[in-house]
Scaffold this motif. Structure first.
Motif, mmCIF file in Angstrom:
data_model
loop_
_atom_site.group_PDB
_atom_site.id
_atom_site.type_symbol
_atom_site.label_atom_id
_atom_site.label_comp_id
_atom_site.label_asym_id
_atom_site.label_seq_id
_atom_site.Cartn_x
_atom_site.Cartn_y
_atom_site.Cartn_z
ATOM 1 N N ASP A 42 -0.246 1.146 -18.944
ATOM 2 C CA ASP A 42 -0.400 0.218 -17.817
ATOM 3 C C ASP A 42 -0.861 0.948 -16.561
ATOM 4 O O ASP A 42 -1.735 0.469 -15.836
ATOM 5 C CB ASP A 42 0.917 -0.515 -17.540
ATOM 6 C CG ASP A 42 1.263 -1.510 -18.629
ATOM 7 O OD1 ASP A 42 0.346 -1.909 -19.386
ATOM 8 O OD2 ASP A 42 2.454 -1.889 -18.724
ATOM 9 N N ILE A 43 -0.270 2.096 -16.283
ATOM 10 C CA ILE A 43 -0.656 2.881 -15.099
ATOM 11 C C ILE A 43 -2.096 3.373 -15.241
ATOM 12 O O ILE A 43 -2.887 3.294 -14.304
ATOM 13 C CB ILE A 43 0.320 4.055 -14.877
ATOM 14 C CG1 ILE A 43 1.675 3.510 -14.432
ATOM 15 C CG2 ILE A 43 -0.233 5.032 -13.849
ATOM 16 C CD1 ILE A 43 2.760 4.540 -14.349
ATOM 17 N N LEU A 44 -2.452 3.878 -16.410
ATOM 18 C CA LEU A 44 -3.809 4.381 -16.624
ATOM 19 C C LEU A 44 -4.843 3.256 -16.557
ATOM 20 O O LEU A 44 -5.976 3.478 -16.161
ATOM 21 C CB LEU A 44 -3.910 5.111 -17.957
ATOM 22 C CG LEU A 44 -3.190 6.464 -18.032
ATOM 23 C CD1 LEU A 44 -3.303 7.042 -19.426
ATOM 24 C CD2 LEU A 44 -3.744 7.423 -17.000
ATOM 25 N N ALA A 45 -4.447 2.043 -16.922
ATOM 26 C CA ALA A 45 -5.371 0.915 -16.846
ATOM 27 C C ALA A 45 -5.637 0.518 -15.391
ATOM 28 O O ALA A 45 -6.693 -0.015 -15.077
ATOM 29 C CB ALA A 45 -4.818 -0.276 -17.610
ATOM 30 N N LYS A 46 -4.680 0.789 -14.502
ATOM 31 C CA LYS A 46 -4.836 0.438 -13.096
ATOM 32 C C LYS A 46 -5.426 1.564 -12.249
ATOM 33 O O LYS A 46 -5.620 1.388 -11.054
ATOM 34 C CB LYS A 46 -3.487 0.026 -12.512
ATOM 35 C CG LYS A 46 -2.962 -1.262 -13.119
ATOM 36 C CD LYS A 46 -1.624 -1.626 -12.539
ATOM 37 C CE LYS A 46 -1.077 -2.884 -13.203
ATOM 38 N NZ LYS A 46 0.256 -3.217 -12.706
ATOM 39 N N VAL A 47 -5.718 2.727 -12.825
ATOM 40 C CA VAL A 47 -6.243 3.867 -12.070
ATOM 41 C C VAL A 47 -7.562 3.532 -11.368
ATOM 42 O O VAL A 47 -7.719 3.845 -10.185
ATOM 43 C CB VAL A 47 -6.371 5.116 -12.982
ATOM 44 C CG1 VAL A 47 -7.228 6.182 -12.351
ATOM 45 C CG2 VAL A 47 -4.993 5.674 -13.283
ATOM 46 N N PRO A 48 -8.539 2.890 -12.019
ATOM 47 C CA PRO A 48 -9.775 2.565 -11.280
ATOM 48 C C PRO A 48 -9.525 1.658 -10.070
ATOM 49 O O PRO A 48 -10.161 1.818 -9.035
ATOM 50 C CB PRO A 48 -10.643 1.862 -12.317
ATOM 51 C CG PRO A 48 -10.147 2.343 -13.634
ATOM 52 C CD PRO A 48 -8.680 2.570 -13.450
ATOM 53 N N GLU A 49 -8.589 0.733 -10.206
ATOM 54 C CA GLU A 49 -8.254 -0.139 -9.075
ATOM 55 C C GLU A 49 -7.632 0.662 -7.938
ATOM 56 O O GLU A 49 -7.986 0.478 -6.767
ATOM 57 C CB GLU A 49 -7.290 -1.224 -9.540
ATOM 58 C CG GLU A 49 -6.898 -2.198 -8.469
ATOM 59 C CD GLU A 49 -5.895 -3.227 -8.982
ATOM 60 O OE1 GLU A 49 -5.073 -3.679 -8.178
ATOM 61 O OE2 GLU A 49 -5.955 -3.568 -10.185
ATOM 62 N N TYR A 50 -6.722 1.587 -8.254
ATOM 63 C CA TYR A 50 -6.097 2.434 -7.241
ATOM 64 C C TYR A 50 -7.135 3.305 -6.539
ATOM 65 O O TYR A 50 -7.113 3.460 -5.318
ATOM 66 C CB TYR A 50 -5.024 3.328 -7.856
ATOM 67 C CG TYR A 50 -3.818 2.597 -8.392
ATOM 68 C CD1 TYR A 50 -3.335 1.439 -7.784
ATOM 69 C CD2 TYR A 50 -3.144 3.058 -9.497
ATOM 70 C CE1 TYR A 50 -2.231 0.775 -8.274
ATOM 71 C CE2 TYR A 50 -2.029 2.415 -10.002
ATOM 72 C CZ TYR A 50 -1.577 1.266 -9.384
ATOM 73 O OH TYR A 50 -0.482 0.622 -9.872
ATOM 74 N N ILE A 51 -8.052 3.872 -7.311
ATOM 75 C CA ILE A 51 -9.084 4.736 -6.729
ATOM 76 C C ILE A 51 -10.005 3.920 -5.822
ATOM 77 O O ILE A 51 -10.371 4.363 -4.725
ATOM 78 C CB ILE A 51 -9.870 5.461 -7.839
ATOM 79 C CG1 ILE A 51 -8.963 6.486 -8.527
ATOM 80 C CG2 ILE A 51 -11.106 6.137 -7.286
ATOM 81 C CD1 ILE A 51 -9.589 7.145 -9.740
ATOM 82 N N GLY A 52 -10.368 2.729 -6.254
ATOM 83 C CA GLY A 52 -11.216 1.860 -5.433
ATOM 84 C C GLY A 52 -10.544 1.485 -4.122
ATOM 85 O O GLY A 52 -11.179 1.498 -3.059
ATOM 86 N N GLN A 53 -9.255 1.160 -4.163
ATOM 87 C CA GLN A 53 -8.522 0.848 -2.942
ATOM 88 C C GLN A 53 -8.449 2.059 -2.019
ATOM 89 O O GLN A 53 -8.616 1.935 -0.807
ATOM 90 C CB GLN A 53 -7.112 0.384 -3.280
ATOM 91 C CG GLN A 53 -7.016 -1.022 -3.790
ATOM 92 C CD GLN A 53 -5.580 -1.400 -4.124
ATOM 93 O OE1 GLN A 53 -4.714 -0.550 -4.313
ATOM 94 N NE2 GLN A 53 -5.328 -2.699 -4.202
ATOM 95 N N PHE A 54 -8.204 3.233 -2.600
ATOM 96 C CA PHE A 54 -8.092 4.455 -1.801
ATOM 97 C C PHE A 54 -9.411 4.735 -1.078
ATOM 98 O O PHE A 54 -9.426 5.020 0.122
ATOM 99 C CB PHE A 54 -7.708 5.631 -2.701
ATOM 100 C CG PHE A 54 -7.622 6.939 -1.973
ATOM 101 C CD1 PHE A 54 -6.507 7.250 -1.220
ATOM 102 C CD2 PHE A 54 -8.657 7.853 -2.044
ATOM 103 C CE1 PHE A 54 -6.427 8.448 -0.539
ATOM 104 C CE2 PHE A 54 -8.584 9.058 -1.378
ATOM 105 C CZ PHE A 54 -7.471 9.352 -0.619
ATOM 106 N N PHE A 55 -10.539 4.647 -1.801
ATOM 107 C CA PHE A 55 -11.833 4.934 -1.187
ATOM 108 C C PHE A 55 -12.219 3.877 -0.160
ATOM 109 O O PHE A 55 -12.833 4.198 0.852
ATOM 110 C CB PHE A 55 -12.921 5.071 -2.249
ATOM 111 C CG PHE A 55 -12.942 6.422 -2.895
ATOM 112 C CD1 PHE A 55 -13.213 7.556 -2.156
ATOM 113 C CD2 PHE A 55 -12.683 6.558 -4.244
ATOM 114 C CE1 PHE A 55 -13.232 8.803 -2.740
ATOM 115 C CE2 PHE A 55 -12.692 7.798 -4.840
ATOM 116 C CZ PHE A 55 -12.977 8.929 -4.087
ATOM 117 N N SER A 56 -11.888 2.618 -0.392
ATOM 118 C CA SER A 56 -12.228 1.589 0.595
ATOM 119 C C SER A 56 -11.357 1.715 1.842
ATOM 120 O O SER A 56 -11.813 1.437 2.946
ATOM 121 C CB SER A 56 -12.099 0.203 -0.014
ATOM 122 O OG SER A 56 -10.756 -0.073 -0.347
#
Length: 136
Positions: A42-56
């Motif tokens: 579950d955490i690994l599936a949400k990694v792209p979302e976390y990275i996108g939020q961090f960069f934005s």
């Protein structure tokens, strides 16, 4: 004899009842390690979302940091290239001689007399107006 050949070529664990079903499906849901794997997946599936939020969220500081690192790397590469040129035996003194000659010519041409200094200031103002616009 034909039944013997069929028995020898068909393994015992294959299912021949349904076409395309070769083995019986085993369930992994009852494994004890699965309760540890599901949160990680579950955490690994949400990694792209976390990275996108961090960069934005941190776009401006990351851009500044990237430009700063790019500037540092550019200076290091320039210093390395100049060091390599300096190590070539006759090239360094020749380049120094060219630099001193150009400096002497510039002083003689533009700085020696007051009229030439006025000409230099006029050329500088023309270049400044060309780049930044006329401020008059």
């Amino acid at each position: 004899m034909e039944s013997n050949v069929q028995q020898q070529t068909t393994p015992k664990d294959l299912s021949t009842d349904l076409p395309g079903a070769m083995t019986q499906k085993t369930s992994l849901g009852d494994q004890p390690w699965q309760e540890w794997i599901e949160p990680v997946v579950d955490i690994l599936a949400k990694v792209p979302e976390y990275i996108g939020q961090f960069f934005s969220e941190y776009k401006q500081p990351l851009t500044t940091l990237g430009l700063l690192l790019l500037g540092i790397i550019s200076v290091k590469i320039t210093i390395a290239i100049l060091g390599a040129i300096d190590d070539i035996p006759l090239l360094s003194p020749i380049l120094q001689l060219v630099g001193l000659s150009y400096t002497a010519w510039f002083v003689w041409r533009y700085l020696w007399k007051a009229s030439n200094r006025q000409e230099l200031l006029a050329e500088f103002d023309a270049l400044k107006n060309q780049m930044f616009g006329d401020n008059d």
